[in-house]
Every structure is written in C-alpha cells, then in structure tokens.
Design a protein around this motif. Structure first.
Motif, PDB file in Angstrom:
ATOM      1  N   PRO A  11      -0.151  20.984 -19.864  1.00  0.00           N
ATOM      2  CA  PRO A  11      -1.437  20.176 -19.871  1.00  0.00           C
ATOM      3  C   PRO A  11      -1.368  19.035 -20.578  1.00  0.00           C
ATOM      4  N   ARG A  12      -0.445  18.857 -21.872  1.00  0.00           N
ATOM      5  CA  ARG A  12      -0.273  17.717 -22.619  1.00  0.00           C
ATOM      6  C   ARG A  12       0.147  16.415 -21.634  1.00  0.00           C
ATOM      7  N   THR A  13       0.985  16.674 -20.819  1.00  0.00           N
ATOM      8  CA  THR A  13       1.365  15.599 -19.932  1.00  0.00           C
ATOM      9  C   THR A  13       0.373  15.363 -18.842  1.00  0.00           C
ATOM     10  N   ILE A  14      -0.465  16.349 -18.247  1.00  0.00           N
ATOM     11  CA  ILE A  14      -1.424  16.196 -17.488  1.00  0.00           C
ATOM     12  C   ILE A  14      -2.547  15.108 -17.997  1.00  0.00           C
ATOM     13  N   LYS A  15      -2.805  15.638 -19.443  1.00  0.00           N
ATOM     14  CA  LYS A  15      -3.859  14.810 -20.041  1.00  0.00           C
ATOM     15  C   LYS A  15      -3.537  13.159 -20.095  1.00  0.00           C
ATOM     16  N   THR A  16      -2.269  13.124 -20.424  1.00  0.00           N
ATOM     17  CA  THR A  16      -1.538  11.733 -20.731  1.00  0.00           C
ATOM     18  C   THR A  16      -1.680  10.873 -19.402  1.00  0.00           C
ATOM     19  N   VAL A  17      -1.047  11.620 -18.409  1.00  0.00           N
ATOM     20  CA  VAL A  17      -1.056  11.139 -17.071  1.00  0.00           C
ATOM     21  C   VAL A  17      -2.413  10.598 -16.553  1.00  0.00           C
ATOM     22  N   VAL A  18      -3.345  11.501 -16.554  1.00  0.00           N
ATOM     23  CA  VAL A  18      -4.693  11.130 -16.061  1.00  0.00           C
ATOM     24  C   VAL A  18      -5.372  10.098 -16.897  1.00  0.00           C
ATOM     25  N   LYS A  19      -5.082   9.952 -18.112  1.00  0.00           N
ATOM     26  CA  LYS A  19      -5.793   8.884 -19.117  1.00  0.00           C
ATOM     27  C   LYS A  19      -4.822   7.792 -18.697  1.00  0.00           C
ATOM     28  N   GLU A  20      -3.717   7.716 -18.465  1.00  0.00           N
ATOM     29  CA  GLU A  20      -3.058   6.394 -18.046  1.00  0.00           C
ATOM     30  C   GLU A  20      -3.586   5.966 -16.489  1.00  0.00           C
ATOM     31  N   ILE A  21      -3.941   6.884 -15.914  1.00  0.00           N
ATOM     32  CA  ILE A  21      -4.267   6.378 -14.717  1.00  0.00           C
ATOM     33  C   ILE A  21      -5.719   5.767 -14.478  1.00  0.00           C
ATOM     34  N   LEU A  22      -6.586   6.404 -15.266  1.00  0.00           N
ATOM     35  CA  LEU A  22      -7.913   5.963 -15.645  1.00  0.00           C
ATOM     36  C   LEU A  22      -8.029   4.701 -16.331  1.00  0.00           C
ATOM     37  N   GLU A  23      -7.226   4.538 -17.321  1.00  0.00           N
ATOM     38  CA  GLU A  23      -7.202   3.357 -17.912  1.00  0.00           C
ATOM     39  C   GLU A  23      -6.642   2.008 -17.117  1.00  0.00           C
ATOM     40  N   GLU A  24      -5.681   2.513 -16.087  1.00  0.00           N
ATOM     41  CA  GLU A  24      -5.098   1.216 -15.109  1.00  0.00           C
ATOM     42  C   GLU A  24      -6.117   0.897 -14.430  1.00  0.00           C
ATOM     43  N   LYS A  25      -7.070   1.798 -13.891  1.00  0.00           N
ATOM     44  CA  LYS A  25      -8.007   1.829 -12.899  1.00  0.00           C
ATOM     45  C   LYS A  25      -9.238   1.166 -13.427  1.00  0.00           C
ATOM     46  N   GLY A  26      -9.318   0.882 -14.800  1.00  0.00           N
ATOM     47  CA  GLY A  26     -10.309   0.446 -15.667  1.00  0.00           C
ATOM     48  C   GLY A  26     -11.486   1.121 -15.846  1.00  0.00           C
ATOM     49  N   VAL A  27     -11.321   2.573 -15.753  1.00  0.00           N
ATOM     50  CA  VAL A  27     -12.486   3.723 -15.779  1.00  0.00           C
ATOM     51  C   VAL A  27     -12.718   3.905 -17.239  1.00  0.00           C
ATOM     52  N   ILE A  28     -11.630   3.798 -18.317  1.00  0.00           N
ATOM     53  CA  ILE A  28     -11.744   4.087 -19.343  1.00  0.00           C
ATOM     54  C   ILE A  28     -11.010   3.034 -20.277  1.00  0.00           C
TER      55      ILE A  28
ATOM     56  N   LEU B 236       0.778  -1.372   0.223  1.00  0.00           N
ATOM     57  CA  LEU B 236       0.069  -0.108   0.028  1.00  0.00           C
ATOM     58  C   LEU B 236       0.810   1.140   0.052  1.00  0.00           C
ATOM     59  N   GLN B 237       1.979   1.289   0.892  1.00  0.00           N
ATOM     60  CA  GLN B 237       2.838   2.492   0.907  1.00  0.00           C
ATOM     61  C   GLN B 237       3.345   2.534  -0.479  1.00  0.00           C
ATOM     62  N   ALA B 238       3.761   1.533  -1.156  1.00  0.00           N
ATOM     63  CA  ALA B 238       4.711   1.549  -2.826  1.00  0.00           C
ATOM     64  C   ALA B 238       3.329   2.238  -3.588  1.00  0.00           C
ATOM     65  N   VAL B 239       2.371   1.920  -3.728  1.00  0.00           N
ATOM     66  CA  VAL B 239       1.272   2.357  -4.344  1.00  0.00           C
ATOM     67  C   VAL B 239       0.840   3.666  -3.871  1.00  0.00           C
ATOM     68  N   ARG B 240       0.848   4.115  -2.702  1.00  0.00           N
ATOM     69  CA  ARG B 240       0.587   5.676  -2.480  1.00  0.00           C
ATOM     70  C   ARG B 240       1.751   6.300  -3.074  1.00  0.00           C
ATOM     71  N   SER B 241       3.008   6.003  -2.758  1.00  0.00           N
ATOM     72  CA  SER B 241       4.079   6.670  -3.193  1.00  0.00           C
ATOM     73  C   SER B 241       4.205   6.856  -4.662  1.00  0.00           C
ATOM     74  N   GLU B 242       3.638   6.092  -5.608  1.00  0.00           N
ATOM     75  CA  GLU B 242       3.676   5.910  -6.745  1.00  0.00           C
ATOM     76  C   GLU B 242       2.456   7.035  -7.405  1.00  0.00           C
ATOM     77  N   LEU B 243       1.439   6.956  -6.746  1.00  0.00           N
ATOM     78  CA  LEU B 243       0.187   7.900  -6.982  1.00  0.00           C
ATOM     79  C   LEU B 243       0.578   9.380  -6.750  1.00  0.00           C
ATOM     80  N   GLN B 244       1.303   9.473  -5.624  1.00  0.00           N
ATOM     81  CA  GLN B 244       1.845  10.734  -5.111  1.00  0.00           C
ATOM     82  C   GLN B 244       2.724  11.435  -6.149  1.00  0.00           C
ATOM     83  N   GLN B 245       3.659  10.588  -6.487  1.00  0.00           N
ATOM     84  CA  GLN B 245       4.804  10.911  -7.669  1.00  0.00           C
ATOM     85  C   GLN B 245       3.983  11.517  -8.689  1.00  0.00           C
ATOM     86  N   ARG B 246       3.117  10.747  -9.240  1.00  0.00           N
ATOM     87  CA  ARG B 246       2.252  11.223 -10.295  1.00  0.00           C
ATOM     88  C   ARG B 246       1.385  12.407 -10.041  1.00  0.00           C
ATOM     89  N   ILE B 247       0.717  12.559  -8.981  1.00  0.00           N
ATOM     90  CA  ILE B 247       0.103  13.805  -8.640  1.00  0.00           C
ATOM     91  C   ILE B 247       1.095  15.088  -8.731  1.00  0.00           C
TER      92      ILE B 247
END
Length: 96
Positions: free
Chosen positions: A79-96, A60-71
C-alpha cells in the motif's frame, strides 16, 4: 482583367495596345505570385507547427509501456508503494 482585343495589324496603335496588354498580364501575374507565396508560407508554418506538436508512434508506445510497468508495479506492491506511485503519476499529469 480587361484586355484590349480589337487589334488591327495595319493600325499604328496595335503595338502600344499589345504593350499595355502585356503590362496588365504581368501585373496580374505578380499579384497571383504574391498571393501564392503568402499561402505557401502560411501552409508551411502550419505544417511546421503540426510537426512540433505531433507524437510519434514510438513515443506513444514508450509512454504506454512505462505506464503499464507502473500499473504492474502497483498490482504487486504494498500500500505504501501504491500511494507513492499514484501520487507521482498524478503530480506528473498536473492533477495534484
């Protein structure tokens, strides 16, 4: 379990009654053993399943750290980087 309790030391049938009582006790004990073994097996299976599903504190700490780094990257990125990273996170979580 009903056991014969009227025993007479001078009675010829006493030995047979004691043998019958012992058989009844053994049968009841075997039933109890089988029930306990089934309970133990079921409990161990449930515990094994829980062990497979649990996440450790370090995981859990590793996941938290990774998400914090992404944030943090999002805050500092364009803005382009933000869009790409948000898209990757949503794809990993199965939202899109």
């Amino acid at each position: 379990m009903e056991l014969e309790t009227q025993l007479n030391a001078s009675d010829r049938n006493t030995r047979a009654i004691i043998g019958t009582n012992f058989q009844k006790i053994q049968e009841e004990d075997s039933k109890d053993d089988a029930t306990f073994e089934k309970f133990q097996k079921d409990t161990n299976a449930r515990l094994d399943n829980l062990d497979k599903q649990k996440a450790t504190h370090d995981d859990l700490q590793a996941v938290r750290s990774e998400l914090q780094q992404r944030i943090n990257h999002l805050y500092a990125g364009d803005p382009r980087t933000i869009k790409t990273v948000v898209k990757e996170i949503l794809e990993e979580k199965g939202v899109i």
